[in-house]
Design a protein around this motif. Sequence first.
Motif, PDB file in Angstrom:
ATOM      1  N   GLU A 189       0.852  -1.166  -0.100  1.00 56.51           N
ATOM      2  CA  GLU A 189       0.022  -0.166   0.120  1.00 56.51           C
ATOM      3  C   GLU A 189       0.797   1.243   0.033  1.00 56.51           C
ATOM      4  N   ASP A 205      -4.967  -9.915  -4.221  1.00 57.39           N
ATOM      5  CA  ASP A 205      -6.194 -10.045  -5.014  1.00 57.39           C
ATOM      6  C   ASP A 205      -6.076 -10.900  -6.243  1.00 57.39           C
ATOM      7  N   THR A 248      -0.573 -11.046   9.201  1.00 57.05           N
ATOM      8  CA  THR A 248      -1.954 -10.967   8.749  1.00 57.05           C
ATOM      9  C   THR A 248      -2.003 -10.130   7.303  1.00 57.05           C
ATOM     10  N   ASP A 255      -5.130 -11.445   5.406  1.00 58.98           N
ATOM     11  CA  ASP A 255      -6.320 -10.788   5.667  1.00 58.98           C
ATOM     12  C   ASP A 255      -6.972 -10.168   4.299  1.00 58.98           C
ATOM     13  N   ARG A 256      -5.774  -9.763   3.244  1.00 59.09           N
ATOM     14  CA  ARG A 256      -6.243  -9.401   2.196  1.00 59.09           C
ATOM     15  C   ARG A 256      -6.970 -10.383   1.297  1.00 59.09           C
ATOM     16  N   ALA A 284      -8.701 -13.085   2.588  1.00 59.71           N
ATOM     17  CA  ALA A 284     -10.040 -13.261   3.508  1.00 59.71           C
ATOM     18  C   ALA A 284     -10.999 -12.063   3.159  1.00 59.71           C
ATOM     19  N   SER A 285     -10.574 -10.957   2.750  1.00 58.15           N
ATOM     20  CA  SER A 285     -11.430  -9.924   2.391  1.00 58.15           C
ATOM     21  C   SER A 285     -12.193 -10.326   1.273  1.00 58.15           C
ATOM     22  N   HIS A 286     -11.613 -11.211   0.369  1.00 60.32           N
ATOM     23  CA  HIS A 286     -12.533 -11.855  -1.006  1.00 60.32           C
ATOM     24  C   HIS A 286     -13.629 -12.820  -0.437  1.00 60.32           C
ATOM     25  N   GLY A 287     -13.898 -12.870   0.914  1.00 62.00           N
ATOM     26  CA  GLY A 287     -14.907 -13.858   1.339  1.00 62.00           C
ATOM     27  C   GLY A 287     -14.319 -15.340   1.648  1.00 62.00           C
ATOM     28  N   GLU A 328     -11.959 -18.235   3.700  1.00 61.67           N
ATOM     29  CA  GLU A 328     -11.367 -18.742   5.012  1.00 61.67           C
ATOM     30  C   GLU A 328     -10.077 -18.975   4.665  1.00 61.67           C
TER      31      GLU A 328
END
Length: 229
Positions: free
Chosen positions: A91, A106, A132, A136-137, A139-142, A144
């Motif tokens: 980022e 992504d 993470t 975490d990135r 997981a942000s797509h739904g 686990e």
Amino acid sequence: MQTIGLIGGMSWESSAAYYKQLNLGVEKRLGGYSSARTVMSSVNFAEVTELGKNEDWDGVAEILAQAARGVERAGADFLMLCTTTFHRVAEQVEAAIGIPLLHLADVVAQDCVANRVEKVALVGTSFAMSRTFFTDRIASHGLEVMVPDESRHDMINSVIYDELVHGRILDISRRKLVELIDGLWDDGAQGVILGCTELELLIEQADVEVPLFPCTTLHVQAALDRALA
């Protein structure tokens, strides 16, 4: 064809894999003597690794941002970081430039979703597995996301840093990783992300039954889709 910007050197084995796959991909898609338009800036792996060990992530971000600005000035249309671990500062690097960053997490997550995988395991460096920023990135797509037990992290790290980044491919290490991946499948993973470019030098889909999601291969395919759109 757009020009693909690459930040490499983490390790140079990883960079070589990206460069080779990008050019083979363009040749396959366009034929003839076609090759990829690329601009690469390669950093000193020892320098950024030492900064990372010392938790100086602002220092890492500045080195990669400087490289990214150079790649942008050289005409790149978008940027790729040829690494998983150093996406820790993705980022900050993206904020330093005016071209898009094709984020590895992504790309991989989207492929997992497309293949109807809901629970996926990440195998990579100890840093990528224990922090993470990457999981975490994803997981942000739904999804686990699970990682190997911490007791296995040193073994994986040793295979990556003591062998693969130096181009050493050992059968005994392949057997260890296959055993690990099979265990993740038994624990409920519907797919396993090879979350370090160098792991693709050691493990292939033919070695295991559980679906593999090789980060570099998927990253390259997404870059080619974008560059050749």
